[in-house]
Design a protein around this motif. Structure first.
Motif, PDB file in Angstrom:
ATOM      1  N   MET A  39       0.833  -1.209   0.000  1.00 48.63           N
ATOM      2  CA  MET A  39       0.000   0.000   0.000  1.00 48.63           C
ATOM      3  C   MET A  39       0.864   1.255   0.000  1.00 48.63           C
ATOM      4  O   MET A  39       0.517   2.261  -0.635  1.00 48.63           O
ATOM      5  N   VAL A  40       1.995   1.210   0.697  1.00 50.02           N
ATOM      6  CA  VAL A  40       2.890   2.363   0.707  1.00 50.02           C
ATOM      7  C   VAL A  40       3.536   2.536  -0.665  1.00 50.02           C
ATOM      8  O   VAL A  40       3.685   3.664  -1.160  1.00 50.02           O
ATOM      9  N   VAL A  41       3.891   1.446  -1.313  1.00 56.83           N
ATOM     10  CA  VAL A  41       4.450   1.515  -2.667  1.00 56.83           C
ATOM     11  C   VAL A  41       3.427   2.105  -3.629  1.00 56.83           C
ATOM     12  O   VAL A  41       3.752   2.946  -4.482  1.00 56.83           O
ATOM     13  N   ALA A  42       2.163   1.685  -3.507  1.00 54.94           N
ATOM     14  CA  ALA A  42       1.097   2.261  -4.334  1.00 54.94           C
ATOM     15  C   ALA A  42       0.965   3.758  -4.071  1.00 54.94           C
ATOM     16  O   ALA A  42       0.755   4.553  -4.997  1.00 54.94           O
ATOM     17  N   SER A  43       1.107   4.161  -2.819  1.00 57.29           N
ATOM     18  CA  SER A  43       1.045   5.581  -2.473  1.00 57.29           C
ATOM     19  C   SER A  43       2.181   6.358  -3.128  1.00 57.29           C
ATOM     20  O   SER A  43       1.988   7.486  -3.593  1.00 57.29           O
ATOM     21  N   GLN A  44       3.375   5.764  -3.143  1.00 55.04           N
ATOM     22  CA  GLN A  44       4.511   6.446  -3.764  1.00 55.04           C
ATOM     23  C   GLN A  44       4.248   6.738  -5.241  1.00 55.04           C
ATOM     24  O   GLN A  44       4.591   7.810  -5.748  1.00 55.04           O
ATOM     25  N   HIS A  45       3.633   5.777  -5.925  1.00 60.10           N
ATOM     26  CA  HIS A  45       3.301   5.973  -7.338  1.00 60.10           C
ATOM     27  C   HIS A  45       2.323   7.142  -7.489  1.00 60.10           C
ATOM     28  O   HIS A  45       2.496   8.005  -8.368  1.00 60.10           O
ATOM     29  N   LEU A  46       1.310   7.198  -6.623  1.00 60.48           N
ATOM     30  CA  LEU A  46       0.347   8.298  -6.681  1.00 60.48           C
ATOM     31  C   LEU A  46       1.010   9.632  -6.343  1.00 60.48           C
ATOM     32  O   LEU A  46       0.708  10.665  -6.961  1.00 60.48           O
ATOM     33  N   LEU A  47       1.912   9.643  -5.376  1.00 63.59           N
ATOM     34  CA  LEU A  47       2.613  10.870  -5.012  1.00 63.59           C
ATOM     35  C   LEU A  47       3.467  11.388  -6.162  1.00 63.59           C
ATOM     36  O   LEU A  47       3.579  12.606  -6.370  1.00 63.59           O
ATOM     37  N   ASP A  48       4.076  10.489  -6.936  1.00 61.16           N
ATOM     38  CA  ASP A  48       4.837  10.911  -8.118  1.00 61.16           C
ATOM     39  C   ASP A  48       3.931  11.599  -9.132  1.00 61.16           C
ATOM     40  O   ASP A  48       4.288  12.629  -9.728  1.00 61.16           O
ATOM     41  N   LEU A  49       2.730  11.040  -9.338  1.00 65.79           N
ATOM     42  CA  LEU A  49       1.783  11.632 -10.281  1.00 65.79           C
ATOM     43  C   LEU A  49       1.283  12.984  -9.771  1.00 65.79           C
ATOM     44  O   LEU A  49       1.125  13.929 -10.554  1.00 65.79           O
ATOM     45  N   ILE A  50       1.043  13.078  -8.464  1.00 65.95           N
ATOM     46  CA  ILE A  50       0.593  14.346  -7.884  1.00 65.95           C
ATOM     47  C   ILE A  50       1.690  15.401  -8.020  1.00 65.95           C
ATOM     48  O   ILE A  50       1.430  16.565  -8.360  1.00 65.95           O
ATOM     49  N   SER A  51       2.942  15.011  -7.776  1.00 65.13           N
ATOM     50  CA  SER A  51       4.070  15.953  -7.861  1.00 65.13           C
ATOM     51  C   SER A  51       4.165  16.605  -9.228  1.00 65.13           C
ATOM     52  O   SER A  51       4.524  17.783  -9.354  1.00 65.13           O
TER      53      SER A  51
END
Length: 428
Positions: free
Chosen positions: A375-387
């Motif tokens: 779940m944290v890895v999935a969050s990292q992917h979303l954070l990259d897209l948000i950035s």
């Protein structure tokens, strides 16, 4: 659980540029009050899980997701901005059985109307039934109680951090009394289970005069009365942003032709790309919190061993860290638009708090941590897209800090997984 997230949504809807300066401190105080009540609902949820543990019942973190009614749900589940109508439903849910003094008739009429004239239920109906059932040895024999499960139950020492003596949710209360303690109780007998359920019921509806000022019922009613008083002087007063009802995210943000609706029975699908990614991020972190809570209540032991955290201590540390890190996300989501073609001032999205497709967790300890790590890895992917899309400097700072924290968290999880795998090898 259902009440907790609906109260959170309502609280985060409060505020915005439409609130005149002379009312902003009042609205902030209302928000603080409702967020405090939501935290107390979390304590109620944890204590009821302890009662389930005592009875050898399965843990239950589930809730309904969107408009749905059942015999004991107070009203149709709806994520909606705080209005006098929605506030009336909250008062109805928490009211004592014998509440008849003004404005009871007006509040009950508003609540029924806001619930499509369908049947509402006060929470005391469910607690009365639970208490009478558990109190009756003919219905729940002595052999059903498992006092040895206390070691798996959530305790005040673990979960009450910083919440003692009303030390939260009261910074703006002025001369008003401080908020009550969270109720988090371990239970080891029929009597202690009944006492815990009585305490929860009292914190909601205040069955005694000395507790009335601290009850959910009284605090919601005080907001209602203060709101009506302001409206008499200023009929245009509106303390809430125009967030849409029941925002959700789907697997993709393909454009949609359906109109945005404030109807409580309607779902509003988020398609604006940046809002979509923030909403997905909140849902993933919400799932991580629920999974970790489920995980913690499957473990025995203290928080610390002689020189290092126990497995239980590591999970509870994860939960508290996650709550603080996720706290800004619902507040962020009341600002951006639901759709690119709908201005944020007219239809901001709001936090979806969608339930995950499953709350099951793996059997083995190391696999549970792999579950959390995914779940944290999935969050990292979303954070990259948000950035790549975020232009607001303050939110850019939050995203960068969360990415850095998640990188550290994944490193910690990897060490926990390696340590857990090594233990399994030794005992195999």
């Amino acid at each position: 659980h259902a009440l907790m997230v609906q109260y959170l949504f309502a609280a985060y809807s409060l505020g915005g540029p439409q609130v005149a300066p002379q009312y902003r401190e009042t609205v902030e105080r209302w928000q603080e009050t409702i967020l405090g009540i939501a935290k107390e609902e979390m304590g109620h949820l944890i204590t009821v899980e302890n009662v389930l543990r005592l009875l050898s019942g399965p843990l239950n973190f589930d809730r309904e997701d969107f408009p749905y009614d059942a015999e004991f749900y107070p009203f149709d589940f709806t994520f909606e901005r705080l209005t006098l109508d929605s506030l009336s439903k909250y008062i109805y849910a928490e009211m004592p059985a014998d509440w008849t003094e003004p404005p009871s008739k007006e509040v009950k009429r508003r609540a029924r109307q806001a619930n499509h004239h369908e049947q509402l239920h006060a929470v005391h109906e469910l607690f009365d039934l639970m208490i009478s059932t558990i109190s009756n040895p003919a219905l729940v024999p002595d052999e059903c109680f498992r006092p040895e499960t206390v070691g798996q139950q959530a305790s005040w020492n673990e979960w009450g951090r910083g919440y003692a003596h009303g030390a939260r949710g009261s910074a703006l209360q002025g001369s008003q009394p401080r908020t009550p303690d969270l109720i988090i109780r371990t239970v080891d007998s029929r009597a202690s289970a009944v006492d815990a359920l009585h305490a929860i019921a009292e914190q909601g509806e205040a069955m005694t005069r000395e507790m009335e000022q601290f009850s959910h019922f009284r605090r919601f009613l005080d907001i209602y009365l203060e709101w009506e008083k302001i409206l008499k002087a200023d009929p245009k007063f509106d303390p809430s942003r125009p967030v849409v009802t029941n925002p959700i995210v789907e697997d993709s943000f393909a454009p949609r032709q359906d109109k945005v609706s404030m109807d409580p029975g309607h779902r509003n699908v988020i398609t604006a790309p940046l809002t979509f990614y923030y909403a997905h991020l909140l849902n993933v972190r919400y799932r991580l919190l629920l999974s970790a809570l489920n995980h913690a209540l499957h473990l025995y032991g203290a928080l610390d061993a002689t020189n290092e955290p126990t497995a239980r201590g590591e999970v509870i540390t994860l939960i508290f860290s996650e709550m603080y890190k996720t706290l800004p996300l619902p507040a962020v989501l009341v600002h951006p638009p639901l759709r690119d073609n709908a201005p944020a001032t007219k239809a901001p999205a709001g936090p979806p708090f969608q339930m995950p497709y499953t709350l099951d967790i793996p059997q083995e300890e190391s696999d549970r941590w792999r579950w959390h790590r995914d779940m944290v890895v999935a969050s990292q992917h979303l954070l990259d897209l948000i950035s790549a899309l975020e232009k607001d400097p303050r939110r850019q700072g939050y995203v960068a800090a969360l990415k850095e924290s998640d990188a550290d968290l994944i490193g910690l999880m990897n060490r926990i997984i390696a340590k857990s795998d090594k233990r399994m090898e030794v005992t195999a």
